[in-house]
Every structure is written in structure tokens, then in C-alpha cells.
Scaffold this motif. Structure first.
Motif, PDB file in Angstrom:
ATOM      1  N   ASP B  46       0.840  -1.392   0.046  1.00  6.12           N
ATOM      2  CA  ASP B  46       0.002   0.045  -0.010  1.00  6.12           C
ATOM      3  C   ASP B  46       0.945   1.351   0.110  1.00  6.12           C
ATOM      4  O   ASP B  46       0.572   2.319  -0.424  1.00  6.12           O
ATOM      5  N   SER B  47       1.999   1.179   0.663  1.00  5.67           N
ATOM      6  CA  SER B  47       2.992   2.422   0.780  1.00  5.67           C
ATOM      7  C   SER B  47       3.548   2.723  -0.651  1.00  5.67           C
ATOM      8  O   SER B  47       4.013   3.698  -1.032  1.00  5.67           O
ATOM      9  N   ALA B  48       3.503   1.840  -1.498  1.00  4.85           N
ATOM     10  CA  ALA B  48       4.142   1.967  -2.953  1.00  4.85           C
ATOM     11  C   ALA B  48       3.118   2.179  -4.158  1.00  4.85           C
ATOM     12  O   ALA B  48       3.173   2.442  -5.219  1.00  4.85           O
ATOM     13  N   ASN B  49       1.648   1.839  -3.464  1.00  4.83           N
ATOM     14  CA  ASN B  49       0.724   1.978  -4.562  1.00  4.83           C
ATOM     15  C   ASN B  49       0.190   3.327  -4.522  1.00  4.83           C
ATOM     16  O   ASN B  49      -0.394   3.865  -3.438  1.00  4.83           O
ATOM     17  N   PRO B  50       0.176   3.953  -5.793  1.00  3.71           N
ATOM     18  CA  PRO B  50      -0.153   5.362  -5.629  1.00  3.71           C
ATOM     19  C   PRO B  50      -1.649   5.844  -5.174  1.00  3.71           C
ATOM     20  O   PRO B  50      -2.058   6.535  -4.994  1.00  3.71           O
ATOM     21  N   THR B  52      -3.118   4.633  -2.968  1.00  3.87           N
ATOM     22  CA  THR B  52      -3.491   4.865  -1.422  1.00  3.87           C
ATOM     23  C   THR B  52      -3.541   6.785  -1.350  1.00  3.87           C
ATOM     24  O   THR B  52      -4.005   6.747  -0.302  1.00  3.87           O
ATOM     25  N   LEU B  53      -2.808   7.400  -2.168  1.00  5.77           N
ATOM     26  CA  LEU B  53      -3.000   8.814  -1.939  1.00  5.77           C
ATOM     27  C   LEU B  53      -4.331   9.283  -2.125  1.00  5.77           C
ATOM     28  O   LEU B  53      -4.972  10.091  -1.334  1.00  5.77           O
ATOM     29  N   TRP B  54      -5.172   8.572  -2.897  1.00  8.74           N
ATOM     30  CA  TRP B  54      -6.696   8.941  -3.386  1.00  8.74           C
ATOM     31  C   TRP B  54      -7.525   8.399  -1.707  1.00  8.74           C
ATOM     32  O   TRP B  54      -8.327   8.886  -1.417  1.00  8.74           O
ATOM     33  N   LEU B  56      -6.485   7.922   1.071  1.00  6.16           N
ATOM     34  CA  LEU B  56      -6.244   8.862   2.165  1.00  6.16           C
ATOM     35  C   LEU B  56      -6.942  10.073   2.101  1.00  6.16           C
ATOM     36  O   LEU B  56      -7.827  10.382   3.231  1.00  6.16           O
ATOM     37  N   ASP B  57      -7.215  10.503   0.703  1.00  7.94           N
ATOM     38  CA  ASP B  57      -7.852  11.860   0.881  1.00  7.94           C
ATOM     39  C   ASP B  57      -9.494  11.426   0.919  1.00  7.94           C
ATOM     40  O   ASP B  57     -10.243  12.165   1.661  1.00  7.94           O
ATOM     41  N   THR B  60     -10.574  11.716   4.497  1.00  9.96           N
ATOM     42  CA  THR B  60     -11.162  13.024   5.029  1.00  9.96           C
ATOM     43  C   THR B  60     -12.423  13.399   4.314  1.00  9.96           C
ATOM     44  O   THR B  60     -13.509  13.969   5.131  1.00  9.96           O
ATOM     45  N   TYR B 202      -5.079   2.361 -10.336  1.00 13.30           N
ATOM     46  CA  TYR B 202      -4.067   3.217 -10.977  1.00 13.30           C
ATOM     47  C   TYR B 202      -3.488   2.493 -12.128  1.00 13.30           C
ATOM     48  O   TYR B 202      -2.691   1.373 -11.937  1.00 13.30           O
TER      49      TYR B 202
END
Lengths: 106, 258
Positions: B46-50, B52-54, B56-57, B60, B202
């Protein structure tokens, strides 16, 4: 502010080689692409990345337009003392992002 | 064999190949299995899967009050990690009020307009991709479970027709690539079986997260066929058929693909 993701071990043995993985959200617009009206889209990329371990620089990278969106950088260092890893990304249009993680060395 | 007979024989063989049956359930493979080791590693961590940025958004966004009703997703649904588990594995699902199946993107937008009294999110917008990826992630590892009841069946059948009928200037059907020729190469890229197990995902080629409809529109464009607009019922029927075709396969959302 851009969202960044750091994956570094929270704990390590003294002298251990640890891997640090960093991922940041950024469009990395090359500056070479035209928009729908044919005008080039201005360049908007991250140009520099710096990692400091207790204030000492341990890794630095220059980034260029050929690097894909959401740059993922991984590198290694030796865990020699308890402290903080600081990460900084600098880019076009005044872009900056910082992140930090703590590491305990036993 | 005389020459005309040989030509007829070749046509008969090609015809038979074009009409090949569905892939047996046990022989189905996720697109993951066609990927390079490095691309798999991105999805596995998960920390390499981009994507994850979405996600995390979306954590929120899930809490943010929206629209004139001033409600957040969490106000109705609570903690997504427990209450959204298994939801994405059931979509597209039949919606009574609309009398037809809707996909997860449409479900989110119905919540926005009817519950939150907010403007619907645009297809492929960062927010809609984030929310669908977040909801999808809660079903990760669970088997795809599309209801095949009397309500759904006509739409499933419409999706199957869309998948198997030739269309576009190249006169191709989806099935010709994804049922009959999976595992072969198309311009150097592996042809997968076309199971939508990891959407939104992604795609390295896109350098961003994208929905299943974006992928389908890409395929249709490649076939030089009519590319239906986002949210078109034809695309939802096709999504429904593809999810049913992948029934029982584990959800990988948000996946990574080359």
C-alpha cells in the motif's frame, strides 16, 4: 499541500541497513504537452528531493520532466542513532512539501 | 482439397474461433497475473501503490459535511471500514427507484444529490475516484457477488450482447480479445481476460486513478466504435456483465495496472 506517504521502519537495530520508501502526489506536468486548444501546458514538476537524518543530508535527488506523476523514491541508509528523518520536496511554482518520521535505534 | 474448399474451411475455422465459449470459471485470471513482477510489487504494498493517495484523501472526504443538508457520508454510513465492507463487491446493483442497475459512481452521486443535497461529482473527478476507491478497498479480498435475479437478468443479457457483438470500424467484439485471445499480445502488451476486479485502479499509462468506465471507453475508442458518454446505461450494463463474469473472484481495489 500535497499528500505524501513515507514507509520507513519505526524501529531498527544499530548498524542495520533500512529501506525508506517515499511517495508523493504530484501531477509532474512535463511542459511538452499541448492542451485542447494546442497551447503547451506549462511545466509543473518536482525538481528536488532531500532526505535528512537528524539534520544530516543522507539522500538527494534531482527530478526531471521524464519522471512520472506521483514520484515514488526508495533508498537505503544505515540506522545509527535514534532520531528523526526529514523529507523535503521542492518544485515549480513555489511547490514545497515536508514530512518527517521518527526512528528508534536499539 | 480444391482451393475454394480450402478457403471455406479456413472461414469455418475462424468462425468457430470467433464463437468460442466463455472462459471456464476455474481458468479465470485477474489482470494481476499478467503483470510484471515490479508492477505486482506496487499493488502488493500500500505504501508503494499510488492509489493510496486517493484513499487517504477519501478518509477526509468521508467525514466532510456536504450540500445544503450538511451531512457527511459518515453521518449515515458510520465507519466505512466496518459498514462499507462487501458493498463494492455487489455493484452494479439494481436500484428500485430507477428501475435499472446502477454502478458505484452513480450510487455515490445519488447519495450526494438526495441525501446531502449537493451537486453530483463529475465522472473521473478526484473526489469521485477517491470515494469509490475508498469504498472499494473495504471489499478487498472478498469475492465479487453480483445478484442474478429477475430484476437484473435483462440488463445482464444486454451487457452480454454488448460484450459479444462485433462493433466499430474494426468490426471487433470484446469477446474476440478477452474470451478468445487472452494471454496473447496486442502491440506488445498482454491481452488480459478483462475481469474488472480492481477498479477504480491506478493505471501507469494514465498516471492516475481511473474508473472502469474510463477503461471501457478506451477499449471502444481502440475498436473505433461508439464511445458512450460517462454514466450511459450501455456502459453500466457492460460493467454489470463484466462483474458477473468475474463473480467469485476477489476484489483487488484499488489495483495497479501497467
Amino acid at each position: 499541500m500535497a499528500r505524501a506517504l513515507i514507509n520507513a521502519p519505526a524501529k531498527a537495530k544499530r548498524g542495520e541497513v533500512i529501506e525508506i520508501k517515499t511517495l508523493i502526489s504530484h501531477i509532474m506536468e512535463t511542459g511538452f504537452r499541448p492542451d485542447s486548444t494546442g497551447k503547451p501546458v506549462p511545466r509543473d514538476i518536482i525538481t528536488e528531493f532531500i532526505c535528512k537524518y537528524n539534520g544530516e543530508e543522507i539522500f538527494r535527488a534531482e527530478l526531471f520532466p521524464a519522471i512520472a506523476a506521483n514520484p515514488f523514491l526508495t533508498f537505503f541508509t544505515v540506522a545509527d542513532e535514534t532520531g528523526t528523518l526529514n523529507f523535503e520536496w521542492i518544485g515549480d511554482n513555489g511547490f514545497t512539501a515536508t514530512e518527517s518520521v521518527n526512528i528508534t535505534v536499539e | 482439397m480444391t482451393r475454394p474448399a480450402a478457403v471455406l474451411f479456413v472461414i469455418a475455422v475462424l468462425g468457430a474461433a470467433a464463437a468460442a465459449a466463455d472462459i471456464p470459471l476455474a481458468e479465470r485470471k485477474s489482470g494481476y497475473e499478467f503483470m510484471a513482477r515490479e508492477t505486482r510489487a506496487m499493488q502488493d504494498d500500500d505504501s508503494a501503490n499510488p492509489a493510496t493517495l486517493w484513499v487517504l484523501d477519501a478518509e477526509t472526504l468521508w467525514q466532510r459535511k456536504e450540500g445544503s443538508a450538511g451531512k457527511s457520508c459518515a453521518d449515515c454510513h458510520g465507519d466505512a471500514r466496518t459498514n462499507m465492507r462487501g458493498v463494492a463487491a455487489r455493484y452494479p446493483a439494481f436500484n428500485e427507484a430507477r428501475g435499472r442497475p446502477i454502478d458505484l459512481e452513480q450510487r455515490v452521486n445519488i447519495c450526494r444529490t438526495e441525501q446531502q443535497r449537493a451537486t453530483p461529482l463529475a465522472f473521473e473527478s478526484k473526489e469521485l475516484l477517491a470515494l469509490t476507491a475508498y469504498v472499494g478497498q473495504q471489499s478487498r479480498g472478498m469475492p465479487i457477488d453480483i445478484a442474478n435475479d429477475a430484476h437484473i437478468r435483462p440488463f445482464l443479457e444486454a451487457g452480454r450482447v454488448m460484450f459479444t457483438e462485433r462493433q466499430g470500424q474494426l468490426n471487433l467484439s470484446c469477446a474476440q480479445c478477452h474470451d478468445d485471445n487472452w494471454g496473447q499480445k496486442l502491440a506488445g502488451a498482454a491481452i488480459p481476460q478483462g475481469h474488472p476486479t480492481g477498479y477504480p485502479l491506478y493505471r501507469l499509462e494514465w498516471q492516475t486513478l481511473g474508473s472502469l468506465q474510463r477503461r471501457l471507453r478506451n477499449c471502444l475508442f481502440g475498436m473505433r466504435a461508439v464511445s458512450y458518454p460517462y454514466g450511459a446505461s450501455e456502459l453500466v450494463d457492460l460493467e454489470l456483465y463484466l462483474m458477473w463474469r468475474a463473480r467469485g473472484m476477489p476484489v483487488e481495489t484499488p489495483a495497479v495496472r501497467p
